[in-house]
Design an enzyme around this catalytic site. Structure first.
Site, PDB file in Angstrom:
ATOM      1  N   THR A 130       0.825  -1.205   0.000  1.00 47.48           N
ATOM      2  CA  THR A 130       0.000   0.000   0.000  1.00 47.48           C
ATOM      3  C   THR A 130       0.863   1.259   0.000  1.00 47.48           C
ATOM      4  OG1 THR A 130      -1.424   1.299   1.475  1.00 47.48           O
ATOM      5  CG2 THR A 130      -0.105  -0.371   2.514  1.00 47.48           C
ATOM      6  N   ASP A 131       0.283   2.364  -0.483  1.00 46.30           N
ATOM      7  CA  ASP A 131       1.005   3.647  -0.424  1.00 46.30           C
ATOM      8  C   ASP A 131       1.081   4.175   1.014  1.00 46.30           C
ATOM      9  OD1 ASP A 131      -1.664   4.369  -0.071  1.00 46.30           O
ATOM     10  OD2 ASP A 131      -1.669   5.943  -1.602  1.00 46.30           O
ATOM     11  N   GLU A 132       0.301   3.563   1.928  1.00 48.37           N
ATOM     12  CA  GLU A 132       0.268   4.087   3.301  1.00 48.37           C
ATOM     13  C   GLU A 132       1.599   3.893   4.031  1.00 48.37           C
ATOM     14  OE1 GLU A 132      -3.419   3.433   5.386  1.00 48.37           O
ATOM     15  OE2 GLU A 132      -4.511   3.155   3.524  1.00 48.37           O
ATOM     16  N   TYR A 155      -1.654  -0.439  10.972  1.00 47.85           N
ATOM     17  CA  TYR A 155      -1.804  -1.127   9.672  1.00 47.85           C
ATOM     18  C   TYR A 155      -0.610  -0.827   8.775  1.00 47.85           C
ATOM     19  CZ  TYR A 155      -3.219  -1.626   4.763  1.00 47.85           C
ATOM     20  OH  TYR A 155      -3.243  -1.936   3.417  1.00 47.85           O
ATOM     21  N   LYS A 159       2.383  -3.301   7.286  1.00 47.45           N
ATOM     22  CA  LYS A 159       2.643  -3.481   5.851  1.00 47.45           C
ATOM     23  C   LYS A 159       4.085  -3.073   5.519  1.00 47.45           C
ATOM     24  CE  LYS A 159       0.231  -4.645   2.969  1.00 47.45           C
ATOM     25  NZ  LYS A 159      -0.142  -5.991   2.434  1.00 47.45           N
ATOM     26  N   TYR A 212     -14.909  11.592   9.343  1.00 47.88           N
ATOM     27  CA  TYR A 212     -13.934  11.828  10.409  1.00 47.88           C
ATOM     28  C   TYR A 212     -13.383  13.257  10.336  1.00 47.88           C
ATOM     29  CZ  TYR A 212     -13.644   6.679  10.903  1.00 47.88           C
ATOM     30  OH  TYR A 212     -13.913   5.337  11.087  1.00 47.88           O
TER      31      TYR A 212
HETATM   32  P1  NAD Z   1      -9.525  -7.419   2.283  1.00 48.04           P
HETATM   33  O1  NAD Z   1      -9.520  -7.140   3.747  1.00 48.04           O
HETATM   34  O2  NAD Z   1     -10.760  -7.167   1.482  1.00 48.04           O
HETATM   35  O3  NAD Z   1      -9.140  -8.945   2.015  1.00 48.04           O
HETATM   36  C1  NAD Z   1      -8.126  -9.589   2.723  1.00 48.04           C
HETATM   37  C2  NAD Z   1      -8.256 -11.088   2.480  1.00 48.04           C
HETATM   38  O4  NAD Z   1      -7.206 -11.736   3.207  1.00 48.04           O
HETATM   39  C3  NAD Z   1      -9.586 -11.680   2.984  1.00 48.04           C
HETATM   40  O5  NAD Z   1     -10.113 -12.561   2.037  1.00 48.04           O
HETATM   41  C4  NAD Z   1      -9.186 -12.413   4.256  1.00 48.04           C
HETATM   42  O6  NAD Z   1     -10.005 -13.531   4.531  1.00 48.04           O
HETATM   43  C5  NAD Z   1      -7.760 -12.813   3.924  1.00 48.04           C
HETATM   44  N1  NAD Z   1      -6.964 -13.003   5.150  1.00 48.04           N
HETATM   45  C6  NAD Z   1      -6.853 -12.145   6.206  1.00 48.04           C
HETATM   46  N2  NAD Z   1      -6.068 -12.676   7.140  1.00 48.04           N
HETATM   47  C7  NAD Z   1      -5.650 -13.874   6.676  1.00 48.04           C
HETATM   48  C8  NAD Z   1      -4.819 -14.891   7.197  1.00 48.04           C
HETATM   49  N3  NAD Z   1      -4.262 -14.784   8.399  1.00 48.04           N
HETATM   50  N4  NAD Z   1      -4.587 -15.982   6.436  1.00 48.04           N
HETATM   51  C9  NAD Z   1      -5.144 -16.122   5.200  1.00 48.04           C
HETATM   52  N5  NAD Z   1      -5.970 -15.190   4.678  1.00 48.04           N
HETATM   53  C10 NAD Z   1      -6.221 -14.086   5.414  1.00 48.04           C
HETATM   54  O7  NAD Z   1      -8.283  -6.612   1.716  1.00 48.04           O
HETATM   55  P2  NAD Z   1      -8.089  -5.876   0.316  1.00 48.04           P
HETATM   56  O8  NAD Z   1      -8.603  -4.510   0.426  1.00 48.04           O
HETATM   57  O9  NAD Z   1      -8.553  -6.755  -0.766  1.00 48.04           O
HETATM   58  O10 NAD Z   1      -6.491  -5.781   0.284  1.00 48.04           O
HETATM   59  C11 NAD Z   1      -5.709  -6.833  -0.287  1.00 48.04           C
HETATM   60  C12 NAD Z   1      -4.239  -6.454  -0.206  1.00 48.04           C
HETATM   61  O11 NAD Z   1      -4.026  -5.241  -0.927  1.00 48.04           O
HETATM   62  C13 NAD Z   1      -3.737  -6.207   1.208  1.00 48.04           C
HETATM   63  O12 NAD Z   1      -2.432  -6.737   1.301  1.00 48.04           O
HETATM   64  C14 NAD Z   1      -3.733  -4.694   1.339  1.00 48.04           C
HETATM   65  O13 NAD Z   1      -2.746  -4.279   2.246  1.00 48.04           O
HETATM   66  C15 NAD Z   1      -3.397  -4.287  -0.076  1.00 48.04           C
HETATM   67  N6  NAD Z   1      -3.904  -2.956  -0.489  1.00 48.04           N
HETATM   68  C16 NAD Z   1      -5.228  -2.636  -0.307  1.00 48.04           C
HETATM   69  C17 NAD Z   1      -5.678  -1.389  -0.746  1.00 48.04           C
HETATM   70  C18 NAD Z   1      -7.140  -0.991  -0.611  1.00 48.04           C
HETATM   71  O14 NAD Z   1      -7.493   0.150  -0.908  1.00 48.04           O
HETATM   72  N7  NAD Z   1      -8.036  -1.875  -0.193  1.00 48.04           N
HETATM   73  C19 NAD Z   1      -4.805  -0.492  -1.356  1.00 48.04           C
HETATM   74  C20 NAD Z   1      -3.470  -0.870  -1.529  1.00 48.04           C
HETATM   75  C21 NAD Z   1      -3.028  -2.109  -1.095  1.00 48.04           C
HETATM   76  P1  TYD Z   2     -10.612   4.144   4.431  1.00 53.91           P
HETATM   77  O1  TYD Z   2     -11.585   3.706   3.407  1.00 53.91           O
HETATM   78  O2  TYD Z   2     -10.671   3.535   5.793  1.00 53.91           O
HETATM   79  O3  TYD Z   2      -9.165   3.981   3.783  1.00 53.91           O
HETATM   80  P2  TYD Z   2      -7.709   4.472   4.348  1.00 53.91           P
HETATM   81  O4  TYD Z   2      -7.824   4.832   5.765  1.00 53.91           O
HETATM   82  O5  TYD Z   2      -6.901   3.242   4.149  1.00 53.91           O
HETATM   83  O6  TYD Z   2      -7.312   5.607   3.464  1.00 53.91           O
HETATM   84  O7  TYD Z   2     -10.752   5.713   4.630  1.00 53.91           O
HETATM   85  C1  TYD Z   2     -10.617   6.612   3.546  1.00 53.91           C
HETATM   86  C2  TYD Z   2     -10.716   8.008   4.119  1.00 53.91           C
HETATM   87  O8  TYD Z   2     -12.044   8.211   4.636  1.00 53.91           O
HETATM   88  C3  TYD Z   2      -9.777   8.248   5.294  1.00 53.91           C
HETATM   89  O9  TYD Z   2      -9.302   9.592   5.254  1.00 53.91           O
HETATM   90  C4  TYD Z   2     -10.652   8.062   6.520  1.00 53.91           C
HETATM   91  C5  TYD Z   2     -12.032   8.529   6.033  1.00 53.91           C
HETATM   92  N1  TYD Z   2     -13.185   7.861   6.654  1.00 53.91           N
HETATM   93  C6  TYD Z   2     -14.201   8.623   7.226  1.00 53.91           C
HETATM   94  O10 TYD Z   2     -14.167   9.866   7.218  1.00 53.91           O
HETATM   95  N2  TYD Z   2     -15.241   7.959   7.827  1.00 53.91           N
HETATM   96  C7  TYD Z   2     -15.313   6.611   7.874  1.00 53.91           C
HETATM   97  O11 TYD Z   2     -16.302   6.065   8.439  1.00 53.91           O
HETATM   98  C8  TYD Z   2     -14.279   5.842   7.256  1.00 53.91           C
HETATM   99  C9  TYD Z   2     -14.311   4.340   7.280  1.00 53.91           C
HETATM  100  C10 TYD Z   2     -13.227   6.509   6.657  1.00 53.91           C
END
Ligand code: NAD
Ligand code: TYD
Length: 347
Positions: A130-132, A155, A159, A212
């Protein structure tokens, strides 16, 4: 080629699994997932019977099970997405993020290293991040691949730690790896704890939209299928030991995004304009809330020819339409444990 995709029942993972299963009938795709609250096999109903697809229910924190699995299946490549992924949950339970994101990643790295014992020809470990990990930007500037790591939430710290371990295994044991760091995703099948699906669900149910702080936080949004396409490209064409930043060239302040979402939802639901905006409620800020994320995706654009295929307006429309026509999916994932989570998080 045998590819292990971890976290394939989750949001991004399910789109990656679908793309690989459909596009590469000659590859055998193994989807490993523990099916936590965020994992849902319904996300893959359309491809579950494909001959090149198999599901394996295993927790990546289980060192023994992971090691045995690698010995049995001899995966050539790993695309690792399994993670605890929600910042708010990491604030209340940091340890589970260390267990899955750090220890779980180490278990996979060790099993991969032990299986191939230095004979890594044609093998690759692709770590999705992630970019975070870069921390927060001020009002200007962009994250590049050389931006220093500076994570602010449990988080992003977990990562960042996993990214460092992947790189260290490359340096120390010669393990061939590639990492990509992506901005905020949105789209079909995202669990309604993240901003966009949470607010779509609340608008449908006419419940408050908890913004938030003052809502002046900025995120760079990318449609999930475009992330999956980028992952396909990096997996096949990315260089070993490199990082690729992936982003939407699409910055929105939360409050502006929420207003746009309200407008589009009102139009879809046939509400008078302004109806859903009345649900916006400013609530206590998230601790350690990063002000702004924005990705410079020029490296993947120039080297691999990737850029987003849909505009934000198009992606948001597809997303809203999907949630409105998949009310059962939304209902099933928001029953039970979700209610407790929601009450604790937003009471
Ligand atoms: P998600 O939470 O929707 O899915 C995570 C999956 O991992 C789920 O299916 C869960 O069951 C599985 N999982 C969790 N813990 C586990 C464990 N201990 N063993 C096996 N499986 C397990 O997440 P996502 O949003 O699809 O993110 C997927 C990846 O991409 C992550 O590594 C996240 O850090 C990265 N990522 C997400 C975003 C975003 O915006 N969602 C952006 C950049 C990177
Ligand atoms: P989120 O979807 O949790 O992604 P991330 O924290 O990984 O960027 O949140 C996106 C943005 O929205 C973040 O600035 C937090 C804000 N946010 C709210 O204002 N209210 C909410 O209930 C949630 C879940 C997020």
């Amino acid at each position: 080629m045998k590819i292990l995709i971890t976290g394939g029942a989750g949001f991004i993972g399910s789109h990656v699994v679908r793309l690989f299963v459909k596009k590469y009938p000659d590859y055998q795709i193994y989807n490993l997932d523990a099916l936590t609250y965020a994992g849902n096999l319904e996300n893959l109903k359309d491809i579950e019977k494909e001959p090149n697809y198999a599901f394996i229910k295993v927790d990546i924190t289980d060192e023994h099970a992971i090691s045995e699995l690698f010995k049995t299946y001899k995966f050539d490549n790993v695309i690792h997405l399994a993670a605890e992924s929600h910042v708010d949950r990491s604030i209340t339970d940091p340890l589970s993020f260390v267990k899955t994101n750090v220890i779980g990643t180490l278990n996979l790295l060790n099993a991969f290293k032990e299986l191939w014992k230095g004979d890594f020809e044609g093998k690759r470990f692709y770590h999705i991040s992630t970019d975070e990990v870069y921390g927060t930007l001020g009002e200007t500037g962009l994250f590049t691949e050389t931006t220093s790591y500076d994570p602010n939430s449990p988080y992003s710290a977990s990562k960042a730690s996993s990214d460092h371990f992947v790189r260290a295994y490359g340096e120390t044991y010669g393990l061939p790896f590639v990492i990509s760091n992506c901005s905020n995703n949105y789209g079909q099948n995202q669990f309604p704890e993240k901003l966009i699906p949470l607010f779509i669900n609340n608008i449908i149910n006419k419940t408050p939209l908890p913004v938030y702080g003052d809502g002046n936080y900025t995120r760079d949004w990318l449609y999930v299928v475009d992330h999956a396409i980028a992952i396909d490209l990096v997996f096949h064409k990315g260089k070993n030991a490199e990082t690729y930043n992936i982003g939407g060239f699409n910055e929105w302040k939360n409050i502006d995004l929420v207003k746009e979402l309200c407008k589009q939802m009102d139009a879809k639901l046939g509400n008078p304009e302004g109806t859903s905006e009345q649900l916006i409620t400013f609530v206590k800020d998230r601790p350690g809330h990063d002000l702004r994320y924005a990705i410079d995706a020029s490296k993947i654009n120039k080297e691999l020819g990737w850029s987003p295929s849909v505009t934000f307006q198009e992606g948001l429309k597809i997303t809203i339409d999907w949630y409105l026509s998949n009310a059962n999916w939304l209902k099933s994932v928001t029953s039970g444990a979700y209610q407790n989570y929601y009450e604790k998080q937003y009471s």
